[in-house]
Design a protein around this motif. Sequence first.
Motif, short mmCIF file in Angstrom:
data_model
loop_
_atom_site.label_atom_id
_atom_site.label_comp_id
_atom_site.label_asym_id
_atom_site.label_seq_id
_atom_site.Cartn_x
_atom_site.Cartn_y
_atom_site.Cartn_z
N ASP A 300 0.82 -1.20 0.00
CA ASP A 300 0.00 0.00 0.00
C ASP A 300 0.86 1.26 0.00
O ASP A 300 0.41 2.32 -0.42
N GLU A 301 2.08 1.10 0.49
CA GLU A 301 2.97 2.25 0.63
C GLU A 301 4.41 1.78 0.49
O GLU A 301 4.78 0.71 0.97
N ILE A 302 5.22 2.60 -0.17
CA ILE A 302 6.66 2.36 -0.29
C ILE A 302 7.38 3.47 0.46
O ILE A 302 7.11 4.66 0.23
N ILE A 303 8.28 3.08 1.35
CA ILE A 303 9.10 4.07 2.04
C ILE A 303 10.51 3.98 1.49
O ILE A 303 11.11 2.89 1.44
N VAL A 304 11.05 5.10 1.03
CA VAL A 304 12.32 5.11 0.32
C VAL A 304 13.43 5.52 1.28
O VAL A 304 13.35 6.54 1.96
N SER A 305 14.45 4.69 1.34
CA SER A 305 15.61 4.93 2.18
C SER A 305 16.79 5.26 1.28
O SER A 305 16.72 5.14 0.06
N GLY A 306 17.90 5.63 1.90
CA GLY A 306 19.10 5.92 1.13
C GLY A 306 19.83 7.11 1.72
O GLY A 306 19.28 7.88 2.51
N ALA A 307 21.09 7.26 1.34
CA ALA A 307 21.88 8.39 1.83
C ALA A 307 22.91 8.75 0.77
O ALA A 307 23.46 7.86 0.10
N THR A 308 23.16 10.04 0.63
CA THR A 308 24.20 10.52 -0.29
C THR A 308 25.15 11.43 0.48
O THR A 308 24.73 12.11 1.43
N PHE A 309 26.39 11.46 0.05
CA PHE A 309 27.37 12.30 0.72
C PHE A 309 27.02 13.78 0.57
O PHE A 309 27.16 14.57 1.49
N ASP A 310 26.53 14.15 -0.60
CA ASP A 310 26.07 15.51 -0.84
C ASP A 310 24.57 15.56 -0.52
O ASP A 310 23.77 14.92 -1.20
N PRO A 311 24.15 16.28 0.51
CA PRO A 311 22.72 16.31 0.85
C PRO A 311 21.84 16.75 -0.32
O PRO A 311 20.71 16.27 -0.45
#
Length: 327
Positions: A300-311
Motif C-alpha cells: 500500500d505504501e513504499i518508504i524510500v531509504s538511502g543516503a548521499t554524501f552531498d545532501p
Amino acid sequence: MTDFAVLDLVPVREGSDVSAAIRQAGDLAQVAEQAGYKRFWVAEHHASDGIAAGATSVVISHIGHVTSTIRVGAGGIMLPNHNPFVIAEQFGALDALFPGRVDLGLGRAPGSAPIIGQALRKDLARASEYFPQDVVELRALFTGDLELPIKATPGFGAKVEMWMLGSSLFGAQLAAQLGLPYAFASHFAPRHLDEALRTYRENFRPSTQLEQPRVMAAMSVLAAETDAEAETLASSQDQAFVRLRSGDPGKLPPPLPGYRDSLPATAQAMLESLDVARAVGSPATVREAIGRFIERTQADEIIVSGATFDPAAREESLRLTMEALGN
C-alpha cells in the motif's frame, strides 16, 4: 494507489557533525513535503558516529517544526530500549505539537551494539521478551482501552498512528494479531519479505485503528540523471553498509566510482542480496524497479531509504523519483 514515504537515518557525513546532520534532515523533510511524500520517518540508532537520530523524538520535533503537512514520526522506536510510559509521553507531546501528523513505528531490535543495554541500564534480551505486552500497554496509554493504574499526560487521547516494524515473521504475526499496519524492512533484510507479508495478510484481525491490513515496504532508492551517476552516488551508502557489517561503522563517506566492482566476491554478494529492494539509476530505471517491487509486494505504501554524501543529491533524488512515478 500506492503512497510514498521517506526514511532518513539522519546521516553524519565525513568532515561534518551532528548539528549539520539534523539541519539537513529538516531540509530534506521540506523537500519531501513539497514533492508529495506522505510521511517522513527517522530511525532510532545509538552510539554510531554516522547516525544522528539517537534522541529520536527530539529530531522528529525539529522536523515537525520546519514542515506543515507531511506526517512525521519514527521508523522506528526500538521499544525494548525504553518503557511504554515514557514513549507515550514523548509521542503524546509530539501529537500536541503537530496534531494529526505523528506516526510511531515500533521495533523489537535494540538498534545498536549490545553495549547500549549497559548504558541504558536495561537487560535488552529480557526486555525483548516483553515486547508484545509493552506494545499493548503503550497503545492503551494512548487510547484507554485497558484499565491502567496511571494516565500519561501528555499521551492519553493522543491520535498517534502506531505501526509495527519488522524484518522477520515475528513482527508480521504481532501486527496481524493486534490489527496494526505493518512496515517491512526489505531495504536491508529482504530475506523473509514475501513470507512475512503473506503471514500478516492471512492472519490480520481488524482493530479499532485498522479494518483492513495495510503494508508498507522499504526500498533503497536513489535517482539521478543517469544510471552511472546514481550508482556513483549510491556508493557512499554501499561503503557504509559494508563497513557496518564488517564491524567498522563510521561517518558516511564520499562516493567512490566503481566501488562495487572493487570489492571481493563475498562483499559483492552481500550487497547484491539487497538488490531485490533497490532502485538506483535514472528516473526511468527507478520507475521500472519500483514498479516491479510494487507488483511483487502489492504494498500500500513504499518508504524510500538511502543516503548521499552531498545532501543536495538526496533532495534531488526525492524530486526525480516522484516525477518519474507521475506523482
